[in-house]
Design a protein around this motif. Sequence first.
Motif, short mmCIF file in Angstrom:
data_model
loop_
_atom_site.label_atom_id
_atom_site.label_comp_id
_atom_site.label_asym_id
_atom_site.label_seq_id
_atom_site.Cartn_x
_atom_site.Cartn_y
_atom_site.Cartn_z
N TYR A 245 17.00 6.35 15.69
CA TYR A 245 17.96 6.76 14.67
C TYR A 245 19.08 5.73 14.65
O TYR A 245 19.41 5.18 15.69
N ASP A 249 28.87 4.66 14.26
CA ASP A 249 30.11 4.80 15.00
C ASP A 249 29.83 5.05 16.48
O ASP A 249 28.97 5.86 16.83
N ALA A 252 30.40 8.58 17.55
CA ALA A 252 29.35 9.44 17.00
C ALA A 252 28.08 9.31 17.85
O ALA A 252 27.39 10.30 18.11
N ALA A 259 25.63 16.08 22.73
CA ALA A 259 25.13 17.30 22.10
C ALA A 259 23.62 17.45 22.29
O ALA A 259 23.04 18.42 21.82
N GLN A 261 21.28 15.56 20.98
CA GLN A 261 20.47 15.20 19.81
C GLN A 261 19.66 13.93 20.03
O GLN A 261 18.67 13.70 19.36
N PHE B 145 40.06 12.60 12.06
CA PHE B 145 39.02 12.34 13.07
C PHE B 145 39.27 13.14 14.34
O PHE B 145 38.33 13.47 15.07
N THR B 149 36.64 15.64 15.83
CA THR B 149 36.17 15.52 17.21
C THR B 149 36.30 16.85 17.96
O THR B 149 35.41 17.23 18.71
N VAL B 152 33.49 19.03 16.85
CA VAL B 152 32.22 18.62 17.47
C VAL B 152 32.17 19.12 18.90
O VAL B 152 31.18 19.68 19.36
N SER B 156 29.39 21.77 18.80
CA SER B 156 28.14 21.03 18.99
C SER B 156 27.85 20.81 20.46
O SER B 156 26.73 20.96 20.92
N PRO B 163 24.78 20.55 14.42
CA PRO B 163 24.52 19.20 14.93
C PRO B 163 25.80 18.38 15.03
O PRO B 163 26.70 18.54 14.21
N ALA B 164 25.89 17.53 16.07
CA ALA B 164 27.07 16.68 16.24
C ALA B 164 27.06 15.52 15.27
O ALA B 164 28.09 15.11 14.77
N VAL B 165 25.88 14.99 15.03
CA VAL B 165 25.77 13.88 14.07
C VAL B 165 24.54 14.13 13.19
O VAL B 165 23.67 14.91 13.55
N LEU B 167 21.17 12.69 11.82
CA LEU B 167 20.23 11.63 12.20
C LEU B 167 19.37 11.19 11.03
O LEU B 167 18.58 10.27 11.15
N VAL B 256 36.34 8.45 6.99
CA VAL B 256 36.52 8.54 8.44
C VAL B 256 35.67 9.67 9.01
O VAL B 256 34.98 9.51 10.02
N ASN B 259 32.02 9.01 9.17
CA ASN B 259 31.66 8.11 10.25
C ASN B 259 31.54 8.85 11.59
O ASN B 259 30.64 8.58 12.37
N VAL B 260 32.44 9.78 11.81
CA VAL B 260 32.40 10.56 13.05
C VAL B 260 31.10 11.36 13.12
O VAL B 260 30.50 11.50 14.19
N PHE B 261 30.63 11.85 11.97
CA PHE B 261 29.43 12.68 11.96
C PHE B 261 28.18 11.89 11.59
O PHE B 261 27.11 12.46 11.46
N ASN B 262 28.33 10.59 11.39
CA ASN B 262 27.22 9.74 10.94
C ASN B 262 26.58 10.31 9.68
O ASN B 262 25.37 10.23 9.49
N LYS B 268 30.55 6.26 4.48
CA LYS B 268 29.80 5.44 5.43
C LYS B 268 29.25 4.20 4.75
O LYS B 268 29.27 3.10 5.32
#
Lengths: 527, 318
Positions: A245, A249, A252, A259, A261, B145, B149, B152, B156, B163-165, B167, B256, B259-262, B268
């Motif tokens: 994947y 960041d 991130a 987490a 993932q 952010f 955070t 998250v 998360s 989900p934290a990010v 994918l 911003v 980006n933290v969460f992709n 992004k």
Amino acid sequence: MPDIHHPGRRSVLAAAAAGSASLGASWLLTGCTGASAAPALPEGAKAGTPDRGGTLRIARPPASEAETLDPASALSAYEYLGALYNRLVRIGGDGDLAPDLAESWEPDAKARTWTFRIRKGVAFHDGRELTSADAAYTLRHILAKETASPQAAVLAPLIDPAKLRTPDAHTLVVPLKSPNAEFPSLLTHYNCYVIPDGSARGIGRTGIGTGPFKLESFAPAGPGRITAFKDHWAGRPVLDAIDFYSVADMSARSNALLAGQVDLLSQTNLDFATARVVAASDRATIARVENAQWYVLPMLTTEKPFTDVRVRQAMKLAYDPEHVVKVALQGAGTPGWDNPVPPSDPAHLGAHPKHDPEQARHLLKKAGQEGLTVDLYTSSYDPIFTPMALAYQDSAKRAGIRVRVKTASADSYYTQIWMKKPLMATYWYTGRPVDQLFTQVFRGGSSYNETAWSDKAFDALLDRARQETDDERRRELYGEAQTFVVEKGGAMTPMFADRLVGISRKVRGYAEHGFEFDYLGIGLKGA
Amino acid sequence: MLSFIARRVLAAVGTLVLSSVLVFLAVQALPGDVATQVLGKDATPDAVAALREKLELDQPAWERYADWIGGAVHGDFGLSLVSGKAVGGEVSMYLGNSALIALVTVLFAVTGSIVLGIVAGLYRDRWPDHLISTVSLIGMSVPEFVVATVLVLCFSVALPLFPAVVLYGPEATVGQLMPAVWLPALALAVVMAAYIVRMARTSVIDVMAGEYVTTARLKGLSTWRVVTRHALPSALLPTLHVIALNVAWLAGGVAVVENVFNYPGIGKLMLASVQNRDLPVIQAIALISALVYVVCNLAADLGAMALNPKLRTRGRTR
């Protein structure tokens, strides 16, 4: 620049925002997990054997959308290469050459013609058998102008593609333009993975190689999946599959690991604060790749005051590498003593001049540069740059050198600052064989000669070394070359740093050194 | 009234043209050679020279501007320098993903903050007001952010509910993105809501002190009816502007948080494009952001006019 900033280039993304974000993240996480005293970082990855099967999920920094699976390309998707392909020769854990697709290789008496014996019974993912024609084709593909491979600059002065010979299906003969006893080591580069004969047009998408995994899907700068290749010549890998994947960041990426993932953050040197948070988590931990990053403060030898070798010597004697390692790396690395050859390399020379601020003062006085003031450029491109610059500044003070640390924008750092400002911070990956290292970074006129240093005597020494067929004698000559660089060159090498890699606590068999990643042995516990 | 609308629309178009010029100039001023940055640092000098030629970097700037703006008017933003795909299609794919977050954010922020603002206004200087005002002040001061955070960390990592990010790539379906939308939307809503809460509170206080509310009260109407029938519509009016401005802010503030969460959204894409110096993409996004901003403001102004009889009739009486 071949290998160097390969990882960094990708992680710059939003460095400004991300830098502060990750700081905030680590601070918050540390605060919230109630870790009042910073936990020590683990020394190595968890030992033990993985269970068979399972899917490993890897988060990587995204390259550009122009990235390709063609290993020879400047924009190759580095993380896939070692899983999909093999080289003729690789670098073993001890730093010496090890067989990969070539079972053995030998030079003629003058090291002018090299003969490689290609392994038999090796299959490509499409079922075809590997022959010497594929190996010859790969070299021609790297050398072809339209490929624009960074490794072409290294190989083109040595190989005439028209003269490559394949006397039988498992023998490759490479006549060189000039003798080179270290030639096979140049083929360990990650641009040199072997691709099938005639595949240049499609290889960027198909990824057909002989590696332990075969491609299922791939999206440039996006997700992808590779699955175990059961007919791999060295046996099937432990894992069933790897999912890649891309997460831009850095905070991130570590959040994804925390987490649960993903299981591994590839090509990410975690900053110390984040590393501690990761190590303190129940799900994840830290593995180290020892001395994986080679940190440099290059002085442009074409710019005043660094045109004067006495000033360069003074700059080196003025600071204490042990202090820099202690401050900038919190001890997670080895002092470099201005020798670019990493301690793990068999050719590494241990001897070095001592830290001597008085001598530095004396040299500066002789050069008419008493009370020297210099600007040292850094950026948030890499988390170590600024701490390294500040530690240098602090240390060099004793010799009366005033260093002004200047922070430049991260995303244009390598186009605006690197090789343009007289003094700045940079890094490379280690894992480059000694001849390639000197030829690419220190030889006069080479494209990645970041100090613009040009010394005929040094180049002649390199030529002598690569022509020397006696191993013992050659190693001595490379030792002399190291002394040469330390005494006269423009590069300060304060240290080699361990790379701190975030992995899940389930990961077993993680092994990485230089550009080598063990895709065969890595697996999961309880997969 | 028509002339008012016409003037407003004209001003909006003027703003857009001006911002397109500024966007173009700003992008030209980015440090770093475009060709080097696009090809990566491993590029050979030959490749760089070829790309410079292909990009027509030797042409005068005004000519390139004219080419660009001419295409943009027709929705043609050129080809991405990096992926080689049409910018318009790529940007709209990412924009769609961001719109999903924006929609949820606006729903969260507007409904939540108006209710809170009214409660604070009705309970002026009592504890619910103090609590809401303090919390919204904190929400206003903390960068998004940090909020993201913390969310998250709580939802998360500690409590794995979301989900934290993300994918998935930009092609992800709405169904795939849905679980990942809530935390970014909440983070943005917290920051955005603070302003709306304060505005709504002030409006409610003003309105409740007005004579017609007193009259309504004297008629014997219940507080609930006074608030919903009389106070609320008047109080919403000034709030509308703040909401519109915040929706416009979303276009930028989302970067911003994404980006933290992709999260594969426009923010992004913007960051990646700036890093790669993918000029056509940067210019397209900047122009679209300007468009969103201008349209939101215009909508707020016209909406305010529609709601406010005084404004509506002003044009006629003059």
